[in-house]
Structure formats: C-alpha cells, structure tokens
Design an enzyme around this catalytic site. Structure first.
Site, PDB file in Angstrom:
ATOM      1  N   GLU A  55       0.840  -1.202   0.000  1.00  0.00           N
ATOM      2  CA  GLU A  55       0.000   0.000   0.000  1.00  0.00           C
ATOM      3  C   GLU A  55       0.872   1.248   0.000  1.00  0.00           C
ATOM      4  OE1 GLU A  55      -2.696  -0.066   3.340  1.00  0.00           O
ATOM      5  OE2 GLU A  55      -3.803   1.683   2.615  1.00  0.00           O
ATOM      6  N   ASN A 202     -12.321  -1.449  -0.696  1.00  0.00           N
ATOM      7  CA  ASN A 202     -11.571  -2.087   0.402  1.00  0.00           C
ATOM      8  C   ASN A 202     -12.193  -1.695   1.737  1.00  0.00           C
ATOM      9  OD1 ASN A 202      -9.000  -3.129   1.840  1.00  0.00           O
ATOM     10  ND2 ASN A 202      -9.178  -1.015   2.565  1.00  0.00           N
ATOM     11  N   GLU A 203     -12.401  -2.642   2.602  1.00  0.00           N
ATOM     12  CA  GLU A 203     -12.921  -2.383   3.956  1.00  0.00           C
ATOM     13  C   GLU A 203     -14.024  -1.330   3.911  1.00  0.00           C
ATOM     14  OE1 GLU A 203      -9.871  -1.983   6.992  1.00  0.00           O
ATOM     15  OE2 GLU A 203      -9.174  -4.015   6.609  1.00  0.00           O
ATOM     16  N   TYR A 273      -6.402  -9.459  11.214  1.00  0.00           N
ATOM     17  CA  TYR A 273      -5.070  -9.261  11.786  1.00  0.00           C
ATOM     18  C   TYR A 273      -5.073  -9.898  13.168  1.00  0.00           C
ATOM     19  CZ  TYR A 273      -3.995  -5.952   8.054  1.00  0.00           C
ATOM     20  OH  TYR A 273      -3.741  -5.383   6.834  1.00  0.00           O
ATOM     21  N   GLU A 327      -5.950  -9.415   3.229  1.00  0.00           N
ATOM     22  CA  GLU A 327      -5.120  -8.779   4.259  1.00  0.00           C
ATOM     23  C   GLU A 327      -5.104  -9.674   5.487  1.00  0.00           C
ATOM     24  OE1 GLU A 327      -5.619  -4.617   5.255  1.00  0.00           O
ATOM     25  OE2 GLU A 327      -6.232  -4.159   3.201  1.00  0.00           O
ATOM     26  N   GLN A 376       2.374  -6.234   5.184  1.00  0.00           N
ATOM     27  CA  GLN A 376       2.558  -5.785   3.804  1.00  0.00           C
ATOM     28  C   GLN A 376       4.014  -6.034   3.436  1.00  0.00           C
ATOM     29  OE1 GLN A 376       1.173  -1.828   2.955  1.00  0.00           O
ATOM     30  NE2 GLN A 376      -0.744  -2.112   4.101  1.00  0.00           N
TER      31      GLN A 376
HETATM   32  O1  AHR Z   1      -2.723  -2.879   6.181  1.00  0.00           O
HETATM   33  C1  AHR Z   1      -3.010  -1.689   6.851  1.00  0.00           C
HETATM   34  C2  AHR Z   1      -4.487  -1.353   6.824  1.00  0.00           C
HETATM   35  O2  AHR Z   1      -5.208  -2.316   7.514  1.00  0.00           O
HETATM   36  C3  AHR Z   1      -5.133  -1.334   5.458  1.00  0.00           C
HETATM   37  O3  AHR Z   1      -4.943  -0.130   4.800  1.00  0.00           O
HETATM   38  C4  AHR Z   1      -6.569  -1.533   5.780  1.00  0.00           C
HETATM   39  O4  AHR Z   1      -7.279  -2.131   4.733  1.00  0.00           O
HETATM   40  C5  AHR Z   1      -6.544  -2.357   7.050  1.00  0.00           C
HETATM   41  O5  AHR Z   1      -7.366  -1.849   8.035  1.00  0.00           O
END
Ligand code: AHR
Length: 524
Positions: A55, A202-203, A273, A327, A376
């Site tokens: 990103e 995205n999101e 995450y 992600e 990332q």
């Molecule tokens: O990877 C960092 C961020 O985490 C991304 O921009 C977003 O999609 C997620 O919340």
C-alpha cells in the site's frame, strides 16, 4: 493432554482408529502421530495463497520499492533491484495495490503522465503525509512485470465515481481506439496490460465508506456492472469481505450477490489481523505471555474460515466464489522513534510462527481459499523485507515464504495430526500444525510448525501410498522467541538443513525442536 487436528477430509474407520491410538500415544509424552494420505488429494494449493499486499503507506512504496531512476540505489526504471530480486526468489505470485484504506481515497488519474506534472494529495490515513503520485499505474504494472507476478488492483468505491473505476480498467486493458487507451498510449504504453484481479473497494465497512452490508452490496452491484472485460481480458471481481468474525457481512453479500444463476463476484475478501501480545505490543521486546496470546489469536483464523465457509456453502454450494484473504498478519507497535502512521515494525521468530501456521491453515482450506495477501511486503506490518536507505534485510517471515514455495500449485494431501498441547498459565492450544502436498514430479512436501517454545515434539508419521526413499528437510528456528534480523546482523534467523527425519517402514519420524518450522521433502 492431546489434541487431534484433522484436515477437512473425512477419513475412514481405520483413520479414526489410528487417530485415537495416536492420541493415546501422544498423551504419554511430546510425540505427535501424523497420517499423510500421499496417494489422495483433489484440491490444488493455489500459488496465490502466497500472495502479497503493498500500500501507499509509510515506506512500503516509497523507499521500499520506489527510489526513482536517479537514485544511487541500483534500480530499474526507479524500482530497486535488490527488493525485486528477493521477491523473485520466493516466487511472489500476485501483488495487491494501491491499498488498503488508501485505495478508497486514491484517484488513479493523478498517478499517470509525466511525474513532474502529477498533482499531489494528502495521505489522510497514513501519517497525513504528502503523496506526490510518482508511483502510479505504469510504475505498479512495471513492478509486477519485473517481479513476474500477477497484478491485483483495488478500485476506489468509497470516494471515487463509477466512471473513474470503469475508466481505469479501460485504460489498462483496452487494445482498440478509445479515450482511455489513447491516453495510455500518450503516456508511453502502446499495448494494453493483462489485469485479472480487480477489487471493488476495500474495507467498505470501515475506512472505505463506513457502509452497512446491504448498502455496500447495492453499491457493489452498480460499480461492478461497469468493470468490463475488454480485448479478451477477463476480470475476476473481488468484493470487500468481512472484518474478522463479522458473519452478517458474509451472509448479506453472499445472499445478495452470489445466490443467483451467475454470481456477481468471483471472490470475497475477508481481513483478519491477529494483533500482537497481551502485555507488550512491541515486535521484539516481549515475553512468553505475548508469544502465547499472539499465536493463539493467529490460530483463530481456522475458526473464522470455517464460519465464513459455512455461510458461503449455504448460498454457493458449488464454490463458484473464492475466498481471497487479501489482508492478514501480525500487527505490533511501531519501532520506537518511527512515525506511528507508518506502521513500521520489526519481525521476529514469533512472526515466522504466525506465517507458518496461517499458511498451513490456508493450504488446508484450498478448496475455498484461492488467494491470500500478507500485509505488507516491505517496511510495513508483517513485512518480508525491511530497508534502510541502500540496506535491505530479509525477515524471518520471508524465510517461511521461501521454504513454503514448494506448496505452490501442488496438490493438497489429506492429513491427520494427533499431537500435544502447548499450555501456558490457564490456557492451551495445539502445539503443532501441518499441511502436506504433492508436486508435479510426485515429491511430497510436509510443513510442520511447533509453537511450543520449551518442548521438542517427536513426529511419527504414517505415509499412505508412498514408500519414503529419500527425505530432505529445512528448519527455521532461533535461540530466543524474540530473535530477529537487524541491519547489523541480518543473518541471525535463516533456514538451515534439517537432518533429523528418518524413513521408517510405513513413513518417517522427525523430531521438531521447540519453536521451530520444518519443511520436509519426501521422494518415493
Ligand atoms: O494494512 C493496513 C491497513 O489495515 C489497510 O490499509 C486496511 O485495509 C486495514 O485496516
């Protein structure tokens, strides 16, 4: 205590009996009983499970990949050669760009044409810094060509127009005469590129517009209508997926977009995450409580996959819609003294464990999971590579991708594992996880993870349908749970040969040291 972990293949009565006896055996000590059905398997482990995400965030793009053609750092058309070379080594299959949250505020037309004329913008999500748009569509597609990987572009649904999204696809893929194709030619690219993977936002439940699932589903229907297949290019459309355990999101999207005769999406993109430790959020200064809690949260991805897959099966039994887990990873505190908005974190043996066990889980869900993109690639979150000016280091996570590349496009083999638990304070989790595959040449690869930081585990494996003649292995481990590579000592955590696997009558045995990842190659 023993846990019995089965893959999602149903074994017969023999398998159950073996697993039960294995469970008794394992209960007596740190041993694990593994069954690998080397003569079975029907699903391919899509190499895109080993995909990446980059990103416009911190020093991922700028400094990480892009140094500009005038830099003293060796580069090809502005893209650093050392990073490209390292990612080619792990055979990076697909790269998602430009975000992330950045994608829904990115206006692609600002990132084309002569760099000195490109307007700048504020990167509001990531540090409030000025984005000069020097890295745009042409640079990204050049990067993918240098890497030899598929591009995956995420479009702007949150703050962009339908027309803008439609124009982007036309600009990249149309080979005839049209306003967008002519603009591309004016900017120096005659031939269109091939672009398969395209994300429609995205999101969008969060940074991409704070939408309810019903609203996003309607927006998705509209935007995707104008994402066209030009000039023989076939787009694989990916909808924003749920955040972690938001099952309502998956239910509404599958009901409204996938249940018809022809689904309006080919992929649904969950994000998860696993966070960091319980006491310390630091990437390298932590104790066992943080090791345990982080790995426990990483293992939860199995439960999330099962939950979302159940809903997907309800609306899409033939599995026409794939999970594109675009992600995932560990999210620690930033390194002291760095910009909090840049998400720059170190990467230790603990992160390698997160990667090893998560990739095993994705492999074992190969019937539905067709792509995953760790967040990332360079200098951000759970990165493969860290850079400091001209210096570059490879993280423990990178080495997991190096060892696991043997699984790319191989046939997933059914496995059953009955192994010990790793107990910490009042809690416990399975100490081990595994996945296995057979490649085109008939070689079987087995990736084993032992997250217990104190105890080795002796694995007694039964190989069905293959008599092991030769076994080679590689191991990734380190002295401490916090061990990591630094620019001063970049080779502290590296794979080494593993010689502790032996063929037996019906399979093999291998003793996995505490806190280790072992990948075996077995030839019959
Ligand atoms: O990877 C960092 C961020 O985490 C991304 O921009 C977003 O999609 C997620 O919340």
């Amino acid at each position: 205590m023993t846990t019995i972990a089965k893959t999602r293949f149903i074994g017969g009565a023999l398998a159950v009996a073996l697993a039960l006896s294995a469970s008794r055996c394992a209960a007596e000590g740190k041993t694990a009983q593994l069954i690998i059905r080397a003569d079975q398997g029907k699903d391919t482990i899509n190499r895109n499970i080993y995909g990446h995400f980059s990103e416009h965030l911190g020093h991922c793009i700028y400094g990480g990949y892009w140094v500009g053609p005038d830099s003293s750092i060796p580069n090809t058309r502005g893209i650093r050669n050392d990073v490209v070379q390292a990612l080619r080594e792990i055979r990076i299959p697909v790269l998602r760009w430009p975000g992330g949250c950045f994608a829904d505020e990115y206006h692609w037309k600002d990132g084309i044409g002569p760099q000195e004329n490109r307007p700048s913008m504020v990167n509001t999500h990531w540090g409030g810094v000025t984005e000069n748009n020097h890295f745009g569509t042409h640079e990204f597609l050049d990067l993918c060509e240098q890497l030899g990987c598929e591009p995956y572009i995420c479009g702007n649904l949150g703050s962009g127009s339908v027309e803008e999204m439609a124009d982007w696809v036309e600009y990249i893929t149309f080979d005839g005469k049209s306003p967008m194709a002519d603009l591309r030619r004016k900017n120096g690219r005659d031939q269109p590129w091939k672009l398969k993977y395209f994300g429609v936002g995205n999101e969008n439940w969060g940074c991409g517009g704070s939408m309810r699932p019903e609203y996003y589903a309607d927006q998705y229907r509209r935007y995707q209508t104008y994402v066209k297949n030009f000039s023989g290019n076939q787009i694989f459309k990916i909808a924003c997926g749920p955040n972690g355990a938001n099952y309502e999101w998956t239910e509404v999207l599958m009901r409204d977009l996938a249940a018809g005769r022809r689904p309006m999406l080919q992929g649904l993109a969950p994000h998860y995450y696993c966070g960091t430790g319980s006491k310390s959020r630091a990437a390298t200064k932590f104790t066992e409580v943080d090791w345990f809690s982080n790995l426990q949260r990483a293992l939860r991805i199995e439960e999330l996959l099962n939950g979302h897959e159940k809903l997907m099966d309800k609306y899409d039994p033939p599995k026409r819609v794939a999970i594109i887990f675009d992600e995932w990873g560990a999210w620690h505190a930033v390194e002291p003294g760095t910009n909090p908005g840049f998400l720059y974190q170190q990467n230790s043996l603990r992160d390698a464990m997160v990667a090893g066990l998560t990739l095993n889980i994705f492999n074992n869900h190969a019937d539905r999971v067709k792509m995953a993109n760790i967040a990332q690639t360079v200098n951000v979150l759970q990165a493969m590579i860290l850079t400091d000016g001209p210096k570059m280091l490879l993280t423990p996570t990178y080495y997991v991708y190096l060892l696991y590349k043997v699984h790319h496009d191989a046939t997933l083999l059914p496995t059953e594992l009955a192994g010990p638990e790793y107990a910490f304070e009042q809690d416990k989790v399975p100490a081990m996880n595994v996945s296995a595959s057979r490649d085109n040449s008939g070689k079987v690869h087995v990736s084993l993870v032992n997250i217990d930081p104190h105890n080795a585990v002796e694995v007694k494996a039964q190989l069905e349908g293959l008599r092991a003649k030769r076994i080679n292995g590689q191991i990734l481990t380190a002295g401490e749970i916090t061990t990591h590579n630094t620019f001063e000592k970049p080779d502290t955590v590296e794979p080494a040969s593993f010689n502790d696997a032996k063929a037996t009558d019906g399979g093999f045995t291998a003793t996995l040291p505490a806190k280790s990842i072992v990948v075996l190659e077995i030839e019959g």
